[in-house]
Structures are given as C-alpha cells and as structure tokens.
Design a protein around this motif. Sequence first.
Motif, mmCIF file in Angstrom:
data_model
loop_
_atom_site.group_PDB
_atom_site.id
_atom_site.type_symbol
_atom_site.label_atom_id
_atom_site.label_comp_id
_atom_site.label_asym_id
_atom_site.label_seq_id
_atom_site.Cartn_x
_atom_site.Cartn_y
_atom_site.Cartn_z
ATOM 1 N N LYS A 2 87.641 130.066 -34.985
ATOM 2 C CA LYS A 2 88.633 130.937 -34.351
ATOM 3 C C LYS A 2 89.742 130.115 -33.689
ATOM 4 N N THR A 3 90.542 129.431 -34.469
ATOM 5 C CA THR A 3 91.645 128.675 -33.885
ATOM 6 C C THR A 3 92.918 129.502 -33.806
ATOM 7 N N ARG A 31 83.082 126.517 -29.766
ATOM 8 C CA ARG A 31 81.740 126.471 -29.198
ATOM 9 C C ARG A 31 81.408 127.865 -28.691
ATOM 10 N N LYS A 32 80.309 128.412 -29.148
ATOM 11 C CA LYS A 32 79.875 129.728 -28.681
ATOM 12 C C LYS A 32 78.989 129.523 -27.455
ATOM 13 N N ARG A 36 76.039 133.809 -18.868
ATOM 14 C CA ARG A 36 75.301 133.095 -17.815
ATOM 15 C C ARG A 36 74.977 131.642 -18.187
ATOM 16 N N GLN A 37 75.498 131.164 -19.322
ATOM 17 C CA GLN A 37 75.287 129.775 -19.734
ATOM 18 C C GLN A 37 76.309 128.885 -19.032
ATOM 19 N N PHE A 38 75.885 127.683 -18.630
ATOM 20 C CA PHE A 38 76.780 126.729 -17.983
ATOM 21 C C PHE A 38 77.452 125.843 -19.023
ATOM 22 N N ILE A 39 78.742 125.581 -18.815
ATOM 23 C CA ILE A 39 79.410 124.566 -19.622
ATOM 24 C C ILE A 39 79.655 123.313 -18.781
ATOM 25 N N PHE A 51 89.336 126.257 -23.645
ATOM 26 C CA PHE A 51 90.218 127.395 -23.856
ATOM 27 C C PHE A 51 89.335 128.605 -24.131
ATOM 28 N N VAL A 52 89.503 129.651 -23.358
ATOM 29 C CA VAL A 52 88.653 130.834 -23.476
ATOM 30 C C VAL A 52 89.260 131.778 -24.517
#
Length: 98
Positions: A2-3, A31-32, A36-39, A51-52
């Motif tokens: 998804k660019t 990156r998916k 609640r996952q930490f980056i 970039f969200v």
Amino acid sequence: MKTKALIDYFDKLLPLSEEEKSFVEKVFVERKVKRRQFILQEGDVCLHNTFVVEGCFKMYMPDPNGKEHNLQFAIENWWIGDIGSFHTEQASKLYIEA
C-alpha cells in the motif's frame, strides 16, 4: 504493498516523477500492526519513522507512578516516531502503540 497513500501524501507536498514514485515503492516497507501492538517501547532505539496508512497510534510516556501521559496521536496520513531517539540512536523513554 500500500504505497499509494504515501505517494499521494508526497505528491501533495511536491509532485513526484515516475522515477521517484518507483523509488518510494522500492524503499518503503509496509508493516501490518495489530490493535494494542507496540511499535516502540521504552529502552528501544527508534529505528523508523512510521507513516500511518490506516488506523491510529498513540505516543505516551509513563510517569514514576505508572500513569500514562499522551504526547501525540497519529491518525491516517500522519507520521509518528521518537525523533530524538531516531537521530541520536539512544534508547527511547517513550511508547508508541496502535
């Protein structure tokens, strides 16, 4: 990958040539991240600015009592990352969570 959203973001700021669009498609990695996952977590060095494309992230720092203090929210088409940690390559004191 998804660019398209990222290319559209850059295109609004400064129109990209086809060569530049191809470069973005090659260099940026999708990156998916689950809810609640930490980056980024305290003690990690921030290696990427994110970039969200979809969803929302929050950046926060806990105080000594464990209370979270929100510093930033990043919604779709925004960037998030610990710039200080990224540039100095020092451990972050922040958390970034989806």
